[in-house]
Design a protein around this motif. Structure first.
Motif, PDB file in Angstrom:
ATOM      1  N   GLU A  36     -12.663  -3.221  10.015  1.00 53.71           N
ATOM      2  CA  GLU A  36     -13.559  -4.237  10.581  1.00 53.71           C
ATOM      3  C   GLU A  36     -14.479  -3.655  11.657  1.00 53.71           C
ATOM      4  N   LYS A  37     -13.896  -2.955  12.613  1.00 59.11           N
ATOM      5  CA  LYS A  37     -14.664  -2.526  13.782  1.00 59.11           C
ATOM      6  C   LYS A  37     -15.477  -1.261  13.527  1.00 59.11           C
ATOM      7  N   ARG A  38     -14.853  -0.208  13.032  1.00 57.79           N
ATOM      8  CA  ARG A  38     -15.533   1.085  12.903  1.00 57.79           C
ATOM      9  C   ARG A  38     -16.029   1.367  11.490  1.00 57.79           C
ATOM     10  N   GLN A  39     -15.519   0.631  10.515  1.00 56.15           N
ATOM     11  CA  GLN A  39     -15.961   0.756   9.128  1.00 56.15           C
ATOM     12  C   GLN A  39     -15.811   2.186   8.610  1.00 56.15           C
ATOM     13  N   TRP A  40     -14.711   2.814   8.980  1.00 58.18           N
ATOM     14  CA  TRP A  40     -14.399   4.130   8.429  1.00 58.18           C
ATOM     15  C   TRP A  40     -14.015   4.008   6.963  1.00 58.18           C
ATOM     16  N   LEU A  41     -13.428   2.872   6.593  1.00 59.99           N
ATOM     17  CA  LEU A  41     -13.034   2.616   5.213  1.00 59.99           C
ATOM     18  C   LEU A  41     -13.513   1.230   4.814  1.00 59.99           C
ATOM     19  N   SER A  42     -13.764   1.051   3.526  1.00 58.18           N
ATOM     20  CA  SER A  42     -14.044  -0.283   3.000  1.00 58.18           C
ATOM     21  C   SER A  42     -12.726  -1.028   2.801  1.00 58.18           C
ATOM     22  N   GLU A  43     -12.827  -2.322   2.546  1.00 61.07           N
ATOM     23  CA  GLU A  43     -11.629  -3.107   2.269  1.00 61.07           C
ATOM     24  C   GLU A  43     -10.855  -2.516   1.081  1.00 61.07           C
ATOM     25  N   GLN A  44     -11.589  -2.120   0.049  1.00 57.65           N
ATOM     26  CA  GLN A  44     -10.940  -1.590  -1.146  1.00 57.65           C
ATOM     27  C   GLN A  44     -10.260  -0.254  -0.868  1.00 57.65           C
ATOM     28  N   GLU A  45     -10.941   0.631  -0.146  1.00 54.85           N
ATOM     29  CA  GLU A  45     -10.358   1.924   0.196  1.00 54.85           C
ATOM     30  C   GLU A  45      -9.100   1.752   1.034  1.00 54.85           C
ATOM     31  N   TYR A  46      -9.151   0.833   1.983  1.00 52.49           N
ATOM     32  CA  TYR A  46      -7.992   0.591   2.828  1.00 52.49           C
ATOM     33  C   TYR A  46      -6.832   0.028   2.007  1.00 52.49           C
ATOM     34  N   ALA A  47      -7.142  -0.900   1.132  1.00 57.37           N
ATOM     35  CA  ALA A  47      -6.110  -1.483   0.281  1.00 57.37           C
ATOM     36  C   ALA A  47      -5.461  -0.412  -0.602  1.00 57.37           C
ATOM     37  N   ASP A  48      -6.284   0.493  -1.148  1.00 58.06           N
ATOM     38  CA  ASP A  48      -5.749   1.573  -1.972  1.00 58.06           C
ATOM     39  C   ASP A  48      -4.824   2.478  -1.155  1.00 58.06           C
ATOM     40  N   THR A  49      -5.209   2.744   0.094  1.00 59.44           N
ATOM     41  CA  THR A  49      -4.393   3.578   0.969  1.00 59.44           C
ATOM     42  C   THR A  49      -3.061   2.922   1.252  1.00 59.44           C
ATOM     43  N   VAL A  50      -3.085   1.633   1.578  1.00 60.02           N
ATOM     44  CA  VAL A  50      -1.840   0.905   1.835  1.00 60.02           C
ATOM     45  C   VAL A  50      -0.964   0.893   0.592  1.00 60.02           C
ATOM     46  N   ALA A  51      -1.572   0.716  -0.575  1.00 62.65           N
ATOM     47  CA  ALA A  51      -0.811   0.694  -1.820  1.00 62.65           C
ATOM     48  C   ALA A  51      -0.100   2.023  -2.056  1.00 62.65           C
ATOM     49  N   LEU A  52      -0.813   3.144  -1.842  1.00 62.96           N
ATOM     50  CA  LEU A  52      -0.199   4.454  -2.012  1.00 62.96           C
ATOM     51  C   LEU A  52       0.994   4.612  -1.081  1.00 62.96           C
ATOM     52  N   CYS A  53       0.814   4.263   0.193  1.00 61.85           N
ATOM     53  CA  CYS A  53       1.867   4.481   1.184  1.00 61.85           C
ATOM     54  C   CYS A  53       3.056   3.547   0.975  1.00 61.85           C
ATOM     55  N   GLN A  54       2.818   2.382   0.391  1.00 65.64           N
ATOM     56  CA  GLN A  54       3.930   1.488   0.068  1.00 65.64           C
ATOM     57  C   GLN A  54       4.794   2.058  -1.051  1.00 65.64           C
ATOM     58  N   MET A  55       4.207   2.874  -1.905  1.00 72.32           N
ATOM     59  CA  MET A  55       4.954   3.422  -3.041  1.00 72.32           C
ATOM     60  C   MET A  55       5.728   4.678  -2.687  1.00 72.32           C
ATOM     61  N   LEU A  56       5.445   5.276  -1.529  1.00 75.07           N
ATOM     62  CA  LEU A  56       6.116   6.505  -1.127  1.00 75.07           C
ATOM     63  C   LEU A  56       7.221   6.201  -0.123  1.00 75.07           C
ATOM     64  N   PRO A  57       8.298   6.979  -0.127  1.00 78.85           N
ATOM     65  CA  PRO A  57       9.320   6.801   0.907  1.00 78.85           C
ATOM     66  C   PRO A  57       8.794   7.260   2.254  1.00 78.85           C
ATOM     67  N   GLY A  58       9.423   6.768   3.315  1.00 77.61           N
ATOM     68  CA  GLY A  58       9.013   7.152   4.650  1.00 77.61           C
ATOM     69  C   GLY A  58       8.363   6.006   5.404  1.00 77.61           C
ATOM     70  N   PRO A  59       7.860   6.269   6.608  1.00 78.31           N
ATOM     71  CA  PRO A  59       7.258   5.239   7.455  1.00 78.31           C
ATOM     72  C   PRO A  59       5.870   4.850   6.952  1.00 78.31           C
ATOM     73  N   ALA A  60       5.760   3.698   6.316  1.00 84.09           N
ATOM     74  CA  ALA A  60       4.517   3.320   5.632  1.00 84.09           C
ATOM     75  C   ALA A  60       3.333   3.263   6.587  1.00 84.09           C
ATOM     76  N   SER A  61       3.521   2.675   7.781  1.00 85.38           N
ATOM     77  CA  SER A  61       2.378   2.525   8.686  1.00 85.38           C
ATOM     78  C   SER A  61       1.900   3.883   9.188  1.00 85.38           C
ATOM     79  N   SER A  62       2.821   4.784   9.499  1.00 84.64           N
ATOM     80  CA  SER A  62       2.415   6.131   9.919  1.00 84.64           C
ATOM     81  C   SER A  62       1.683   6.844   8.793  1.00 84.64           C
ATOM     82  N   GLN A  63       2.148   6.650   7.561  1.00 85.02           N
ATOM     83  CA  GLN A  63       1.488   7.277   6.425  1.00 85.02           C
ATOM     84  C   GLN A  63       0.083   6.727   6.221  1.00 85.02           C
ATOM     85  N   VAL A  64      -0.099   5.432   6.462  1.00 90.47           N
ATOM     86  CA  VAL A  64      -1.446   4.855   6.383  1.00 90.47           C
ATOM     87  C   VAL A  64      -2.338   5.513   7.423  1.00 90.47           C
TER      88      VAL A  64
END
Length: 391
Positions: A36-64
């Motif tokens: 929202e603020k810095r627009q480093w990623l689009s909504e879709q790019e961010y969603a894809d990143t969260v999806a990848l990190c949810q599928m991997l073991p480990g700390p999801a938020s740190s991985q994002v």
């Protein structure tokens, strides 16, 4: 590159100082700051990143966070993001390990923690509403998200989480494949050579180090093995890793049960990733503070995340760029929204809301954050103060 890395470090360092509320809240903080603020990623790019990190073991938020840093400034940016986001809580937890026996006497800290938790409710609610509108724009994806949330609430656990992700992937492919067309996709980043090397190191950590540690008298190596396996084999973040850490570390020659409980409570009270419980447990291992054990535990706990992400990045980006698989990601994103919705209830709401007064304060936090747009840097100390005075 250096300028981008420094910017990544500073932004994540700031988040690491006030990102309270656990992994679900962290995903909300990242969304607000970098989408929202810095627009480093689009909504879709961010969603894809969260999806990848949810599928991997480990700390999801740190991985994002690590993935955002990688996308911004390559592998150095990934290290900058991790260091910035983890450093504040790691320092706090190491300092607490020096005198953990006195922590339980700080009764005022519980009020401060409660106020911050109520603010986290508003942060997660705001992120969920915005992500839901973006990622679930039709009845099929709303249905997948709601069913996922319901299943996770009724039958929580790693097996169900992986099941709904697999089913969501298949459902997304079947539903959206017909309308999937090629288009513009993010730049493909990451090198296959690095990916294969990272995958090999990850396997070595899982299969070889335990065998070596079992034959070694080195406490540091045995600790590395315990924390590495905990970080590599657990899905779902900090709360889920606790049973494995307890089984590995709580014994007569290791961490006392009282110290484990104190460390767990402290990890919930500090900002940043809950996996920084690791340097606390490493520091108190054996009954006497040991800084080297803290650093070994911290390194081992997060090393699997780096290796898994480095192995996945180039292939994930190439898969994303294939139109037919993009349709499957639509299903994954809907399921991820459902997972976050379930996590919003448990543990965010269940840990924060204890009565009507808490509901009122959480609603006020949402009003100030989402409607009046007060900055998070102001809201955190405000609600910490409210918790100290009222709760």
């Amino acid at each position: 590159m250096f300028k981008n890395c420094f910017e990544v470090f500073i932004r994540f360092l700031a988040l690491g100082c006030y990102a309270f509320g656990g992994p679900t809240a962290h995903i909300g903080y990242f969304h607000r700051e970098f989408v929202e603020k810095r627009q480093w990623l689009s909504e879709q790019e961010y969603a894809d990143t969260v999806a990848l990190c949810q599928m991997l073991p480990g700390p999801a938020s740190s991985q994002v966070g690590i993935s955002i840093g990688f996308d911004r400034a390559g592998l150095p940016g990934a290290f900058a993001a991790f260091t910035g986001f983890t450093l504040p809580s790691a320092i706090i937890m190491i300092l607490l390990a020096m005198g953990y026996s006195e922590i339980s006497g700080l009764s005022f800290a519980m009020g401060i923690l409660q106020g911050v938790k109520l603010f986290a409710v508003a942060v997660v609610a705001d992120a969920l509403i915005k992500m839901g509108k973006s990622l679930c724009p039709d009845r099929a994806r709303v249905t997948m998200a709601m069913i996922t949330a319901g299943l996770m609430l009724v039958m929580p656990g790693v097996a169900m989480q992986m099941t709904v992700i697999v089913v969501g992937t298949i459902a997304g492919y079947l539903i959206y494949n017909r309308n999937s067309n090629a288009g513009e996709f993010p730049e493909i980043k990451g090198r296959k050579r690095i990916a294969f090397a990272a995958a090999a190191l990850f396997v070595v950590g899982i299969l070889v180090i335990p065998a070596i540690a079992a034959q070694s008298d080195s406490t540091a190596l045995q600790l590395f093995d315990s924390f590495y396996r905990s970080g590599a084999l657990v899905f779902g973040g900090g709360h889920v890793v606790l049973p494995m850490l307890q089984a590995e570390l709580v014994h007569d020659a290791g961490v006392t049960a009282d110290a484990f409980i104190v460390g767990y409570s402290a990890a919930q009270a500090v900002p940043g990733p809950m996996f920084t419980l690791a340097p606390f447990l490493g520091g108190v291992f054996g009954g006497h503070f040991n800084l080297s054990y803290s650093l070994v535990a911290l390194t081992a706990m997060f090393a699997p995340s780096f290796l898994l992400l480095a192995a996945a990045w180039p292939f994930w980006n190439r898969l994303k760029a294939m139109p037919k698989l993009r349709s499957a990601i639509n299903g994954i994103n809907a399921v991820v929204t459902g997972l976050l919705l379930a996590a919003f209830y448990d543990p965010v709401i269940t840990l924060a809301i204890k009565g009507a007064e808490d509901v009122a304060l959480a609603l006020l936090a949402y009003l100030l954050l989402a409607v009046w747009k007060l900055p998070i840097a102001l809201m955190v100390p405000l609600y910490a103060g409210i918790g100290f005075v009222l709760l």
